[in-house]
Design an enzyme around this catalytic site. Structure first.
Site, PDB file in Angstrom:
ATOM      1  N   SER A 149      54.438 -16.356 -51.627  1.00 20.43           N
ATOM      2  CA  SER A 149      55.315 -17.521 -51.484  1.00 20.43           C
ATOM      3  C   SER A 149      55.984 -17.895 -52.793  1.00 20.43           C
ATOM      4  O   SER A 149      56.869 -18.748 -52.814  1.00 20.43           O
ATOM      5  CB  SER A 149      54.501 -18.726 -50.984  1.00 20.43           C
ATOM      6  OG  SER A 149      53.458 -19.028 -51.895  1.00 20.43           O
ATOM      7  N   HIS A 170      57.774 -13.554 -45.676  1.00 23.82           N
ATOM      8  CA  HIS A 170      57.085 -14.806 -45.960  1.00 23.82           C
ATOM      9  C   HIS A 170      56.881 -15.611 -44.683  1.00 23.82           C
ATOM     10  O   HIS A 170      57.808 -16.218 -44.156  1.00 23.82           O
ATOM     11  CB  HIS A 170      57.865 -15.626 -46.987  1.00 23.82           C
ATOM     12  CG  HIS A 170      57.155 -16.877 -47.383  1.00 23.82           C
ATOM     13  ND1 HIS A 170      57.818 -18.048 -47.694  1.00 23.82           N
ATOM     14  CD2 HIS A 170      55.830 -17.153 -47.519  1.00 23.82           C
ATOM     15  CE1 HIS A 170      56.936 -18.973 -48.003  1.00 23.82           C
ATOM     16  NE2 HIS A 170      55.722 -18.457 -47.895  1.00 23.82           N
ATOM     17  N   GLU A 182      60.726 -15.823 -43.579  1.00 28.86           N
ATOM     18  CA  GLU A 182      61.768 -15.475 -44.538  1.00 28.86           C
ATOM     19  C   GLU A 182      61.669 -13.979 -44.839  1.00 28.86           C
ATOM     20  O   GLU A 182      60.591 -13.492 -45.239  1.00 28.86           O
ATOM     21  CB  GLU A 182      61.595 -16.276 -45.830  1.00 28.86           C
ATOM     22  CG  GLU A 182      61.852 -17.757 -45.650  1.00 28.86           C
ATOM     23  CD  GLU A 182      61.572 -18.578 -46.897  1.00 28.86           C
ATOM     24  OE1 GLU A 182      62.331 -19.529 -47.166  1.00 28.86           O
ATOM     25  OE2 GLU A 182      60.575 -18.277 -47.608  1.00 28.86           O
ATOM     26  N   ASN A 220      60.468 -22.921 -50.132  1.00 29.97           N
ATOM     27  CA  ASN A 220      59.713 -23.431 -51.284  1.00 29.97           C
ATOM     28  C   ASN A 220      60.603 -23.821 -52.455  1.00 29.97           C
ATOM     29  O   ASN A 220      60.269 -24.719 -53.226  1.00 29.97           O
ATOM     30  CB  ASN A 220      58.665 -22.412 -51.732  1.00 29.97           C
ATOM     31  CG  ASN A 220      57.442 -22.433 -50.845  1.00 29.97           C
ATOM     32  OD1 ASN A 220      57.210 -23.399 -50.128  1.00 29.97           O
ATOM     33  ND2 ASN A 220      56.662 -21.376 -50.865  1.00 29.97           N
TER      34      ASN A 220
END
Length: 314
Positions: A149, A170, A182, A220
């Site tokens: 991540s 991800h 992702e 993130n």
């Protein structure tokens, strides 16, 4: 005429070879490295969607715990999905579990897999050493992917000789529930690899989004600075944790406030991400560490998973 014919045949043959080389990989067999929360979740959704799965971790005890957790999660899914047909629900659970095999020896199984998904500790050196070793044993067509991540996918891919068959996948926690994945494409990732992973993600019933290999990817990169700014607001004494959470829920329509979300994500996870970004770019104000976050993590208060963080949890 013969020359023209030979040229035509050669051209067709060359075109066919190029077409074959460009064909996407249909992922049927998946090897998941790491039997923790994320790895177990990935193994579960892959098996539930018709893939055969090899789940790998360091000990049989960890794998037994992972398998038990997967079964409990599957029974929750079955209870909702087959509410009017419990027998069909039991069959779904057993069929999915039968598609998952476990091992502590990754090198002995990657030769027959289409996709290796890594979900181990967020440590670049450990990831590099693992992928470098498995690269020697995996089949030529096998795609490698990391569920990191926060780490750069390119830095992990460079440990292998298959940079064109390496990308980021991800997933989000909890994997069986969260729809987003992702798909991270590095400058070396081939279009064939990228498209194969997008197809695989859709086969899991997930919604893929694409992103370049930028720190934090999409979610993130936007989420962590927001969480850190909430902490700074609290540390300056500008507002209480409770009022900040209430404000973001009622004012911005968020389902959770930032402190509630921090405890859910894991304070240790958040600290690891921000520390890595700060090391990469110490001058960026968005990447500055937090005293209160560091203190809580030092006290082993990681949030919901330990029962205490910015809030207390049952």
């Amino acid at each position: 005429m013969a020359f023209v014919t030979r040229q035509f045949v050669r051209s067709v043959s060359s075109s066919s070879t190029a077409s074959a080389a460009a064909k996407k990989i249909i992922v049927k067999h998946v090897t998941v490295l790491g039997g923790g929360l994320m790895g177990a979740g990935i193994a579960q959704v892959a098996a539930a969607s018709g893939h055969t799965v090899m789940l790998v971790d360091q000990t049989d005890e960890i794998l037994a715990k992972s398998k038990k957790g997967i079964e409990e999660s599957l029974r929750k899914v079955a209870k909702k999905k087959f509410a009017e047909n419990p027998k069909a629900g039991d069959e779904f659970v057993q069929k999915t579990l039968s598609s998952i095999t476990t091992t502590t020896d990754a090198a002995s199984v990657v030769h027959s897999t289409d996709l290796v998904v890594e979900a181990i500790v967020e440590n670049l050196k450990v990831k590099n050493e693992l992928f470098q070793r498995l690269d020697k044993f995996a089949a030529e067509h096998t795609i490698f992917a990391s569920n990191t991540s926060s780490l750069q996918i390119t830095s992990i891919a460079n440990a292998t000789t298959r940079q064109d068959r390496f990308a980021g996948l991800h997933f989000f926690n909890p994997v069986p529930v969260m729809k987003l994945v992702e798909v991270i494409k590095t400058p070396m990732t081939s279009q064939k690899t990228f498209e194969s992973l997008v197809d695989f993600t859709k086969a899991l019933g997930k919604h893929p989004v694409s992103c370049k290999d930028t720190p934090g990817f999409i979610v993130n990169r936007l989420l962590v600075p927001y969480l850190m700014e909430a902490i700074r607001l609290y540390e300056r004494g500008d507002a209480s944790k409770e009022d900040i959470d209430t404000a973001m829920k009622l004012g911005a329509g968020y389902p959770m406030g930032p402190f509630e979300l921090l405890d859910y994500v894991g304070l240790d996870t958040t600290k690891f991400i921000i520390d890595g970004w700060h090391e990469m770019d110490s001058k960026n104000p968005l990447f500055q560490p937090s005293q209160s976050l560091n203190q809580l993590v030092a006290e082993k208060k990681f949030g919901k998973k330990t029962g205490e963080g910015y809030y207390k949890h049952k």
